[in-house]
Design an enzyme around this catalytic site. Sequence first.
Site, short mmCIF file in Angstrom:
data_model
loop_
_atom_site.label_atom_id
_atom_site.label_comp_id
_atom_site.label_asym_id
_atom_site.label_seq_id
_atom_site.Cartn_x
_atom_site.Cartn_y
_atom_site.Cartn_z
CD GLU A 98 -3.26 -0.91 1.95
OE1 GLU A 98 -3.35 0.10 2.66
OE2 GLU A 98 -4.10 -1.82 1.95
C1 LIG Z 1 3.30 -9.42 0.23
C2 LIG Z 1 2.87 -8.41 -0.76
C3 LIG Z 1 1.53 -8.30 -1.10
C4 LIG Z 1 1.13 -7.40 -2.10
N1 LIG Z 1 -0.17 -7.40 -2.50
C5 LIG Z 1 -0.50 -6.68 -3.61
C6 LIG Z 1 -1.80 -6.80 -4.21
O1 LIG Z 1 -2.66 -7.53 -3.73
N2 LIG Z 1 -2.05 -6.10 -5.34
C7 LIG Z 1 -1.12 -5.27 -5.90
O2 LIG Z 1 -1.40 -4.69 -6.93
N3 LIG Z 1 0.12 -5.10 -5.34
C8 LIG Z 1 0.44 -5.79 -4.23
N4 LIG Z 1 1.68 -5.65 -3.67
C9 LIG Z 1 2.59 -4.61 -4.18
C10 LIG Z 1 2.86 -3.52 -3.13
O3 LIG Z 1 1.65 -2.90 -2.77
C11 LIG Z 1 3.85 -2.42 -3.55
O4 LIG Z 1 3.23 -1.48 -4.33
C12 LIG Z 1 4.99 -2.90 -4.29
O5 LIG Z 1 5.58 -4.00 -3.64
C13 LIG Z 1 6.05 -1.81 -4.44
O6 LIG Z 1 6.83 -2.15 -5.53
P1 LIG Z 1 8.23 -2.91 -5.44
O7 LIG Z 1 8.17 -3.91 -4.36
O8 LIG Z 1 8.54 -3.34 -6.81
O9 LIG Z 1 9.22 -1.78 -4.96
P2 LIG Z 1 9.90 -0.66 -5.85
O10 LIG Z 1 8.86 0.19 -6.48
O11 LIG Z 1 10.92 -1.28 -6.73
O12 LIG Z 1 10.60 0.21 -4.76
C14 LIG Z 1 11.82 -0.18 -4.14
C15 LIG Z 1 12.18 0.87 -3.11
O13 LIG Z 1 12.35 2.13 -3.74
C16 LIG Z 1 11.58 3.12 -3.09
N5 LIG Z 1 11.19 4.13 -4.08
C17 LIG Z 1 10.55 3.95 -5.25
N6 LIG Z 1 10.39 5.14 -5.87
C18 LIG Z 1 10.93 6.07 -5.07
C19 LIG Z 1 11.04 7.50 -5.13
N7 LIG Z 1 10.59 8.20 -6.14
N8 LIG Z 1 11.65 8.12 -4.11
C20 LIG Z 1 12.13 7.42 -3.06
N9 LIG Z 1 12.04 6.11 -2.94
C21 LIG Z 1 11.44 5.44 -3.93
C22 LIG Z 1 10.41 2.36 -2.50
O14 LIG Z 1 9.87 3.07 -1.40
C23 LIG Z 1 11.07 1.06 -2.07
O15 LIG Z 1 11.65 1.23 -0.82
C24 LIG Z 1 2.10 -6.54 -2.69
C25 LIG Z 1 3.43 -6.61 -2.30
C26 LIG Z 1 3.83 -7.53 -1.36
C27 LIG Z 1 5.28 -7.61 -1.00
#
Ligand SMILES: Cc1cc2nc3c(=O)[nH]c(=O)nc-3n(C[C@H](O)[C@H](O)[C@H](O)COP(=O)(O)OP(=O)(O)OC[C@H]3O[C@@H](n4cnc5c(N)ncnc54)[C@H](O)[C@@H]3O)c2cc1C
Length: 753
Positions: free
Chosen positions: A438
């Site tokens: 989220e």
């Molecule tokens: C267990 C689990 C359940 C989930 N369930 C769902 C679901 O049901 N449906 C769904 O659609 N998604 C779901 N997600 C996705 C989740 O909601 C996140 O949106 C998603 O994991 C974030 O993308 P990423 O992990 O690829 O991180 P990335 O986007 O690759 O980010 C990596 C890091 O970079 C940071 N970052 C990125 N951009 C910036 C910026 N501009 N400035 C500073 N920092 C930045 C982030 O904060 C993070 O710390 C789930 C994820 C997990 C792990």
Amino acid sequence: MSAFRRDYITKPIFRWARQVLPSLSETEREAIEAGDVWWDAALFTGNPDWEELLAFPHAILSQEEEAFLDGPVEELCHMVNDWQINWELLDLPPEVWDFLKAHKFFAMIIPKQYGGLGFSAYAHSEVIRKLSTRSICTAVTAMVPNSLGPGELLHQFGTKAQQDYWLPRLAAAKEIPCFGLTSPEAGSDAASMIDSGVVCRGTWEGREVLGIKLNWHKRYITLGPIATVLGLAFKLHDPDHLIGDKDDIGITVALVPTNLPGVEIGRRHLPAFNSFQNGPTWGRDVFIPIDNVIGGVAQVGKGWKMLMSALAAGRGISLPSLSAAGAAFAAHTTGAYARIRQQFHVPIGKFEAIQERLGRMAATAYLIDAARRLTCAAIDNGHKPAVITAIMKEQATERLRVVTNDAMDVHGGKAIQEGPLNYLGSGYRAVPIGITVEGANIVTRSLIQFGQGAIRCHPYLLKEITALEDPDRGQGLAQFDKAFWGHVGHSIANAFRALVRTWTGGEFAPAPDAGDVRGYYKALGRYASAFALAVDMALLSLGGGLKRQEMVSARFGDILSELYLLSAVLKRWQDEGRQFADRPLVEWCMEAGFATIETRLDEILRNFPVRPVAWMLRFFVLPFGVRRHGPSDRLTQTCAELLLEPSLTRDRLTVDIFRGHGDDGLSRLDRAFEHAVATQLLHDRLRKAHVHDIDKARQQGLINDAEAALLRAEAEAVAAAVAVDDFPAQELSPRRALGDVLSQAINRPRAAE
Ligand SMILES: Cc1cc2nc3c(=O)[nH]c(=O)nc-3n(C[C@H](O)[C@H](O)[C@H](O)COP(=O)(O)OP(=O)(O)OC[C@H]3O[C@@H](n4cnc5c(N)ncnc54)[C@H](O)[C@@H]3O)c2cc1C
């Protein structure tokens, strides 16, 4: 005069401001326009009206909601066992799935007219909170259909026909929903997804209809592996102009039954060894009728706005509830464990270094729950406070991380050794999940809370930006003139307020008649005006550049967060009838929060790129540097003691957490705690005599037979509570090792195919 001001003074400023003020991309504007503002906007004025906060109705449960918590929720807690779910079944047991469906746990937010429970945000939150203290997997499973997803989106944006068809099916759990936004290439920047839909004609139930051909690859989707309907976000294209004159329509959300040809679901991820259903999903040339777009053709291209709007409220419920539960559970168990566990013949809770952790845990549990209740009350009163819910999500999960680590450290090996007796392990592993979902916390803290918050909550900024973007320059100038001079007046008033309040230690800041915590309102008023002035100066000197200065933005976000959380603490104290015994917790939260606010202000000033502005600002908001250094050791110890003894404060902190089942780890701990409390005087007697052995004490006549029996029963209860699991070696042998079990349960990893 006003025409003169507009044409000769405002106009050049208007031209200059077009260069420096942040411009908004379409997705940013949609995010900013989602939801509304509430107490966050009051804080941004620099002069919040405390009477208004205190008069705000607090969250309450209806009789029906209370009955649900005492009935099905309690029963469910007795049915589930996180060890079995995570390590043996890698799923909820079938009877638990049936129970969840039969009692409509997946339909808490669906209105009653569609067969749902129609619960308030607070009731929904209480359910998640209690479940989380028993089984994170069960809580997450119940949580997801009630947060951002098909149910919420249909309720807010669906057509009447869609609501009439889908909501009763979701309420009766004939459909299991999931929501697919995240894809491998698009995580935090979800709007950059490449999942696509093309408007075309196709065959649906034997007829040729207008529809969409979809291709997607989503991952991390909770409930994805077992969902029967996928709420899918994708970019819609209309190259043949079948529904309008645009080629690229934009992000759209549609319902995709998962039994359609071309849909691939079923594979699973394993999120930090918490075995709730989570996995990837693919779709290849999947055809759906255009009527499956949530809201119908009228809502094509409005997906991002819909998602942001649904997230605006939902983000304030699920993860803050889980975090409040985690903090209360950590405080409860760690206090009890620190009382029963003796080293050097002393309960470890009596050591100062342990008390440092316990004090923080007690106060954090108080604070997170205060903020959760206030946020739920706001939602139940019709608000969708997007900035506050972002604050809640980030702050609650970050603070949960701190207290979970504290709990682990105080428990030592007891919390590390995995097995059915370990009541902290799955919560510990779940912390990074809460941090990531989220809106991952780093991006939430550094971009959303303040970046969007400043634009959204500031009394004039959004009006100014909107005026600057108005293509009709004449009208834009007129609007800008009004907003700009309003802003100037606001800044001058704030500068004056900040100066007076800073130099008098908040003496003249308004405060309600709130007894002996009145001074805290004054101090908060002082920091709110300092914050408001610093925000204006930062916007003025950095303009659109502020958004790229993420470290500065994040610190502003921290200050805004503290102002909100501390407001919630004062509100809780008031709503609970100013419980004198809880006062140390209030004090701890305030002292810690004030120290954070001053430290962040100081860091902003030290790192502010425009130095003369920083020097001037320091004179107004922090002339003597950081003066608040957090709670004293004595105060921390007082808070720690609250967890080491049974008391009403301890009960209030841990109210309604699940209290264990049968002979599980938590029941053992609570039993040992009761014994330890009951035998305290005997222990004191023995300690005074420097005798630590029960038999010896009996022989020396220090205790009688009955007392010896009490001490033996206590020793037995403590040994049971301190015990950890061990397993026959063959059960942990490579053949039975987890990878083996998992690969049978989940199939081979795809990469190995
Ligand atoms: C267990 C689990 C359940 C989930 N369930 C769902 C679901 O049901 N449906 C769904 O659609 N998604 C779901 N997600 C996705 C989740 O909601 C996140 O949106 C998603 O994991 C974030 O993308 P990423 O992990 O690829 O991180 P990335 O986007 O690759 O980010 C990596 C890091 O970079 C940071 N970052 C990125 N951009 C910036 C910026 N501009 N400035 C500073 N920092 C930045 C982030 O904060 C993070 O710390 C789930 C994820 C997990 C792990």
